[in-house]
Write a protein that holds these residues in place. Structure first.
Motif, PDB file in Angstrom:
ATOM      1  N   THR A  16     -27.206 -43.770  -6.653  1.00 19.14           N
ATOM      2  CA  THR A  16     -26.643 -43.145  -5.474  1.00 19.14           C
ATOM      3  C   THR A  16     -27.057 -43.931  -4.243  1.00 19.14           C
ATOM      4  O   THR A  16     -28.048 -44.672  -4.275  1.00 19.14           O
ATOM      5  N   ARG A  17     -26.318 -43.758  -3.179  1.00 20.07           N
ATOM      6  CA  ARG A  17     -26.691 -44.358  -1.900  1.00 20.07           C
ATOM      7  C   ARG A  17     -27.276 -43.304  -0.957  1.00 20.07           C
ATOM      8  O   ARG A  17     -27.470 -43.565   0.225  1.00 20.07           O
ATOM      9  N   ALA A  18     -27.543 -42.122  -1.467  1.00 14.83           N
ATOM     10  CA  ALA A  18     -28.161 -41.071  -0.665  1.00 14.83           C
ATOM     11  C   ALA A  18     -29.637 -41.386  -0.425  1.00 14.83           C
ATOM     12  O   ALA A  18     -30.233 -42.234  -1.097  1.00 14.83           O
ATOM     13  N   GLU A  99     -23.950 -34.741  -8.256  1.00 17.10           N
ATOM     14  CA  GLU A  99     -22.632 -35.376  -8.236  1.00 17.10           C
ATOM     15  C   GLU A  99     -22.055 -35.422  -6.817  1.00 17.10           C
ATOM     16  O   GLU A  99     -21.288 -36.330  -6.487  1.00 17.10           O
ATOM     17  N   ASP A 100     -22.420 -34.431  -5.993  1.00 23.42           N
ATOM     18  CA  ASP A 100     -21.874 -34.311  -4.639  1.00 23.42           C
ATOM     19  C   ASP A 100     -22.779 -34.923  -3.570  1.00 23.42           C
ATOM     20  O   ASP A 100     -22.597 -34.657  -2.378  1.00 23.42           O
ATOM     21  N   LEU A 101     -23.742 -35.735  -3.958  1.00 28.06           N
ATOM     22  CA  LEU A 101     -24.647 -36.340  -2.990  1.00 28.06           C
ATOM     23  C   LEU A 101     -23.886 -37.171  -1.947  1.00 28.06           C
ATOM     24  O   LEU A 101     -22.894 -37.824  -2.276  1.00 28.06           O
ATOM     25  N   THR A 208     -17.748 -49.694 -18.972  1.00 24.81           N
ATOM     26  CA  THR A 208     -16.780 -48.671 -18.607  1.00 24.81           C
ATOM     27  C   THR A 208     -17.461 -47.590 -17.771  1.00 24.81           C
ATOM     28  O   THR A 208     -18.681 -47.439 -17.802  1.00 24.81           O
ATOM     29  N   GLU A 209     -16.661 -46.831 -17.047  1.00 21.82           N
ATOM     30  CA  GLU A 209     -17.195 -45.731 -16.252  1.00 21.82           C
ATOM     31  C   GLU A 209     -17.662 -44.611 -17.169  1.00 21.82           C
ATOM     32  O   GLU A 209     -17.048 -44.320 -18.198  1.00 21.82           O
ATOM     33  N   LEU A 210     -18.767 -43.968 -16.802  1.00 22.20           N
ATOM     34  CA  LEU A 210     -19.310 -42.861 -17.574  1.00 22.20           C
ATOM     35  C   LEU A 210     -19.113 -41.577 -16.765  1.00 22.20           C
ATOM     36  O   LEU A 210     -19.743 -41.393 -15.726  1.00 22.20           O
ATOM     37  N   PRO A 211     -18.230 -40.682 -17.202  1.00 25.74           N
ATOM     38  CA  PRO A 211     -17.943 -39.484 -16.408  1.00 25.74           C
ATOM     39  C   PRO A 211     -19.070 -38.450 -16.487  1.00 25.74           C
ATOM     40  O   PRO A 211     -19.767 -38.351 -17.501  1.00 25.74           O
ATOM     41  N   TRP A 212     -19.231 -37.682 -15.437  1.00 23.29           N
ATOM     42  CA  TRP A 212     -20.240 -36.622 -15.422  1.00 23.29           C
ATOM     43  C   TRP A 212     -19.937 -35.559 -16.464  1.00 23.29           C
ATOM     44  O   TRP A 212     -20.817 -34.785 -16.867  1.00 23.29           O
TER      45      TRP A 212
END
Length: 221
Positions: A16-18, A99-101, A208-212
């Motif tokens: 994250t960039r938070a 997820e919403d950070l 590949t992208e890893l979904p939550w």
């Protein structure tokens, strides 16, 4: 009412960039009543190209770590929670706050584990499934490696796939592992040790992208 998942989360890694303080606030609800005791520890040297690390503690118990800093990291911060930290999590649905950070958050690794207690899964069943192509999605079947021992009570282990790949499976006779740590152990909660088996699926966002959703619908994965 949604049924209780049969699987557990055995590793969580995201970036994250938070700010670190925002990450701590987002993680706190996952630990239930213990969340009010979550805090950052002392600064240390970072790993994997990051310049700085800090442990994440619940009271005085380390549950995860953050690594951040470094020109090549593009302001990303890596949060790593191994199995021992995951064991303290009370509510995985509360992961939505992560997820919403601010600045976004990307899942980079999730290990999903299933322990069976009544012989539903065995070493021989896993080996037979591989031979039948049950682990093949596209292309060639993944490599399988087995570890056996002349002493049957030492337990057998199966590795399927490459550790560096997006998917890697480890399966082993968990009951015999527990017995090795507690000599004389024959049963756990009434279950014979030879019937206790554990399967661990390691998923990584290598290519590949890893979904939550991997966390929220882990039984299906």
């Amino acid at each position: 009412m949604t049924p209780e998942p049969k699987t557990t989360v055995d590793w969580l890694r995201f970036r994250t960039r938070a700010e670190p303080g925002a990450v701590i606030a987002a993680l706190a609800p996952m630990f239930g009543p213990l969340g009010k005791y979550i805090h950052l520890g002392e600064h240390g040297r970072g790993l994997f190209g990051f310049t700085t690390s800090m442990p994440i503690l619940v009271a005085d118990i380390p549950v995860a770590r953050v690594d951040f800093g470094g020109a090549s990291q593009r302001e990303w911060m890596r949060v790593d929670m191994p199995g021992k930290g995951c064991q303290w999590v009370k509510d995985w649905d509360a992961l939505e706050a992560v997820e919403d950070l601010p600045g976004g958050a990307e899942l980079r690794r999730a290990d999903i584990a299933l322990t069976t207690w009544q012989g539903e899964m065995t070493h021989d069943l896993v080996v037979a499934a591989h031979a039948a192509g049950r682990f093949t999605h596209k292309g060639r079947p993944p490599n399988m490696r087995t570890i056996t021992n002349s002493d049957p009570t030492a337990g057998r282990t199966v590795y399927i796939g490459q550790r560096s790949a997006d998917k890697f499976l480890r399966a082993y006779e968990k009951g015999f592992e527990l017995a090795a740590k507690s000599p004389g152990l024959t049963h756990v909660d009434g279950h014979p040790i030879e019937d206790i088996y554990r399967t661990e699926l390691e998923l990584k966002a290598s290519t590949t992208e890893l979904p939550w959703d991997v966390i929220h619908r882990r039984d299906q994965y």
